[in-house]
Design an enzyme around this catalytic site. Structure first.
Site, PDB file in Angstrom:
ATOM      1  N   ILE A  18       7.080 -15.855   0.429  1.00 26.98           N
ATOM      2  CA  ILE A  18       5.948 -15.653  -0.477  1.00 26.98           C
ATOM      3  C   ILE A  18       6.336 -16.017  -1.902  1.00 26.98           C
ATOM      4  O   ILE A  18       5.593 -16.710  -2.608  1.00 26.98           O
ATOM      5  CB  ILE A  18       5.441 -14.203  -0.398  1.00 26.98           C
ATOM      6  CG1 ILE A  18       4.883 -13.911   0.995  1.00 26.98           C
ATOM      7  CG2 ILE A  18       4.373 -13.956  -1.455  1.00 26.98           C
ATOM      8  CD1 ILE A  18       4.493 -12.452   1.218  1.00 26.98           C
ATOM      9  N   THR A  33       2.152  -7.385  -5.240  1.00 26.82           N
ATOM     10  CA  THR A  33       1.542  -7.556  -3.922  1.00 26.82           C
ATOM     11  C   THR A  33       2.572  -7.273  -2.833  1.00 26.82           C
ATOM     12  O   THR A  33       2.378  -7.658  -1.680  1.00 26.82           O
ATOM     13  CB  THR A  33       0.999  -8.996  -3.750  1.00 26.82           C
ATOM     14  OG1 THR A  33       2.072  -9.923  -3.961  1.00 26.82           O
ATOM     15  CG2 THR A  33      -0.122  -9.284  -4.730  1.00 26.82           C
ATOM     16  N   ARG A  51       5.155  -3.983  -2.119  1.00 23.85           N
ATOM     17  CA  ARG A  51       5.023  -2.629  -1.604  1.00 23.85           C
ATOM     18  C   ARG A  51       4.861  -1.671  -2.784  1.00 23.85           C
ATOM     19  O   ARG A  51       5.489  -1.833  -3.822  1.00 23.85           O
ATOM     20  CB  ARG A  51       6.252  -2.225  -0.778  1.00 23.85           C
ATOM     21  CG  ARG A  51       6.285  -2.813   0.620  1.00 23.85           C
ATOM     22  CD  ARG A  51       5.200  -2.206   1.503  1.00 23.85           C
ATOM     23  NE  ARG A  51       5.271  -2.651   2.894  1.00 23.85           N
ATOM     24  CZ  ARG A  51       4.606  -3.680   3.381  1.00 23.85           C
ATOM     25  NH1 ARG A  51       3.832  -4.408   2.576  1.00 23.85           N
ATOM     26  NH2 ARG A  51       4.701  -3.993   4.659  1.00 23.85           N
ATOM     27  N   ASP A  91      -2.030  -4.871  -5.602  1.00 24.45           N
ATOM     28  CA  ASP A  91      -2.623  -4.870  -4.269  1.00 24.45           C
ATOM     29  C   ASP A  91      -2.031  -3.760  -3.413  1.00 24.45           C
ATOM     30  O   ASP A  91      -2.483  -3.533  -2.302  1.00 24.45           O
ATOM     31  CB  ASP A  91      -2.395  -6.221  -3.584  1.00 24.45           C
ATOM     32  CG  ASP A  91      -3.144  -6.333  -2.268  1.00 24.45           C
ATOM     33  OD1 ASP A  91      -4.375  -6.121  -2.273  1.00 24.45           O
ATOM     34  OD2 ASP A  91      -2.509  -6.611  -1.232  1.00 24.45           O
ATOM     35  N   GLU A 122      -0.744   4.737   0.106  1.00 20.94           N
ATOM     36  CA  GLU A 122      -2.108   4.176   0.117  1.00 20.94           C
ATOM     37  C   GLU A 122      -3.079   4.898   1.043  1.00 20.94           C
ATOM     38  O   GLU A 122      -4.211   5.176   0.643  1.00 20.94           O
ATOM     39  CB  GLU A 122      -2.057   2.695   0.507  1.00 20.94           C
ATOM     40  CG  GLU A 122      -1.481   1.803  -0.553  1.00 20.94           C
ATOM     41  CD  GLU A 122      -1.156   0.423   0.005  1.00 20.94           C
ATOM     42  OE1 GLU A 122      -1.783   0.034   1.002  1.00 20.94           O
ATOM     43  OE2 GLU A 122      -0.276  -0.235  -0.553  1.00 20.94           O
ATOM     44  N   HIS A 172      -4.873  -3.462  -0.654  1.00 20.71           N
ATOM     45  CA  HIS A 172      -3.866  -4.068   0.222  1.00 20.71           C
ATOM     46  C   HIS A 172      -4.526  -5.164   1.064  1.00 20.71           C
ATOM     47  O   HIS A 172      -4.349  -5.237   2.291  1.00 20.71           O
ATOM     48  CB  HIS A 172      -3.221  -3.019   1.132  1.00 20.71           C
ATOM     49  CG  HIS A 172      -1.857  -3.422   1.623  1.00 20.71           C
ATOM     50  ND1 HIS A 172      -0.856  -2.527   1.898  1.00 20.71           N
ATOM     51  CD2 HIS A 172      -1.322  -4.651   1.872  1.00 20.71           C
ATOM     52  CE1 HIS A 172       0.216  -3.157   2.319  1.00 20.71           C
ATOM     53  NE2 HIS A 172      -0.039  -4.460   2.300  1.00 20.71           N
ATOM     54  N   ALA A 208      -4.375  -8.577   0.138  1.00 22.77           N
ATOM     55  CA  ALA A 208      -3.871  -9.906  -0.212  1.00 22.77           C
ATOM     56  C   ALA A 208      -3.699 -10.793   1.012  1.00 22.77           C
ATOM     57  O   ALA A 208      -3.868 -12.013   0.941  1.00 22.77           O
ATOM     58  CB  ALA A 208      -2.535  -9.787  -0.954  1.00 22.77           C
ATOM     59  N   PHE A 209      -3.382 -10.194   2.148  1.00 20.89           N
ATOM     60  CA  PHE A 209      -3.135 -10.944   3.380  1.00 20.89           C
ATOM     61  C   PHE A 209      -4.422 -11.373   4.074  1.00 20.89           C
ATOM     62  O   PHE A 209      -4.406 -12.214   4.977  1.00 20.89           O
ATOM     63  CB  PHE A 209      -2.369 -10.054   4.371  1.00 20.89           C
ATOM     64  CG  PHE A 209      -3.247  -9.004   4.990  1.00 20.89           C
ATOM     65  CD1 PHE A 209      -3.846  -9.220   6.222  1.00 20.89           C
ATOM     66  CD2 PHE A 209      -3.524  -7.819   4.318  1.00 20.89           C
ATOM     67  CE1 PHE A 209      -4.680  -8.270   6.794  1.00 20.89           C
ATOM     68  CE2 PHE A 209      -4.354  -6.864   4.869  1.00 20.89           C
ATOM     69  CZ  PHE A 209      -4.938  -7.093   6.122  1.00 20.89           C
TER      70      PHE A 209
END
Length: 335
Positions: free
Chosen positions: A151, A229, A231, A255, A260, A300, A302-303
């Protein structure tokens, strides 16, 4: 074999069903946790996503669990020590969304640099004034990339198009990549001192917990922008709040946040106070961050593009079939 997929959306089921067509397959949109594990205790294989909590107390409830196939790259939601001690192999999806997440980094950064959320909210109210909407160019700024795995490398490649100067920090520098893209590898302190924007791309390991805390924020440029983005645990949330209040950090695009699943609804904050499962100060710090005007928080996600999720499902199916056929792949633990 009985295979149970947790946190599964309806459209995902067809793809996963095809991969496991010769076995008993169960789909649920629920997260796996102590409250529902009893319903699935006879599963041979389970496939969770990142919001399921596969801790010791959950895993020990399974009667004959043989394999865990998480539909994610990260696996900090799984008690790997327990799985290893009990000869339960765990697989992940090592690469699926490097480009996807890298694009999200710049979505957050551009939203901050051009004050997009505030501009949208203002025009929806019929207010077309320019006051307070002045942003900044990315060209010529220095981007600090912490972690140059798949990434992080995609982030560097995209940064070239914006004509950003790039510094990078990684325990295993890739000199060939650095030469190709004009990246300078430096230590963490120097990266923090010289970067206008800092973006995180490291795993949520114990060693990376609070990688950025009071000391690290103190070393940063005044007015730095932080993008995370990776953890939530990588950033000390309370230290970030202080840095934002002080102006050391001018804005943040996040993100990910610690704990969470426990901050999705305000009721969860109250419940967490009584069950003591989470750090209440961190939960409330997260809550404050979500309501700050100079902070953008996404869930969360982004993926979450169609292409990336399809790659997750395909690889997960291959991981499960490989295990059943005696050729496990993408294992993250020794068993």
């Amino acid at each position: 074999m009985k295979i149970v997929f947790f946190e599964a959306e309806k459209w995902e089921c067809d793809i996963l069903q095809q991969a496991c067509c010769n076995h008993e397959v169960v789909f649920t949109d629920e997260e796996l946790g102590t409250g529902n594990v009893g319903l699935y205790r006879d599963a041979d294989i389970i496939s969770p996503f990142v919001h399921s909590a596969l801790n010791h107390s959950v895993l020990e409830c399974f009667e004959h669990l043989q394999f865990v196939a998480t539909r994610s790259t990260g696996y900090d939601h799984i008690d790997l020590d327990y799985c290893t001690r009990n000869s339960i192999p765990v697989s992940n999806v090592p690469v699926y969304g490097d480009q996807t997440v890298a694009e999200h980094v710049f979505a957050l950064l551009l939203a901050i640099s051009h004050k997009i959320p505030e501009a949208i909210n203002r025009t929806r109210k019929g207010d077309f004034s320019q006051k307070g909407l002045q942003g900044f160019d990315l060209q010529g700024k220095t981007l600090g990339v912490i972690g140059t795995g798949s990434i992080g490398k995609r982030v560097v490649e995209i940064a070239q198009g914006f004509r950003l100067n790039v510094l990078a920090c990684d325990p295993r520098p890739d000199d060939v990549f650095a030469d190709r893209y004009g990246v300078s590898y430096v230590d963490l302190d120097r990266l923090l001192e010289q970067s206008d924007v800092v973006t995180l791309h490291v795993p949520g390991s114990k060693s990376a917990k609070h990688l950025l805390s009071d000391r690290e924020f103190a070393r940063m440029k005044r007015g730095v922008v932080l993008i995370n983005t990776a953890r939530g645990s990588v950033v000390d949330t309370q230290a970030l709040l202080y840095a934002l209040a002080d102006g050391k950090v001018s804005a943040a695009g996040l993100d990910v946040l610690p704990d969470e699943p426990s901050i999705r609804e305000e009721a969860e904050l109250i419940r967490s106070f009584f069950d003591k499962k989470h750090d209440l100060e961190t939960l409330f710090a997260n809550h404050v961050l979500q309501h700050m005007r100079n902070v953008i928080v996404t869930p969360h996600s982004a993926f979450n593009t169609k292409e990336a999720v399809e790659r997750i499902l395909t690889t997960t199916g291959e991981n499960i079939v490989g295990f059943i056929e005696g050729a496990p792949r993408n294992l993250v633990n020794k068993h």
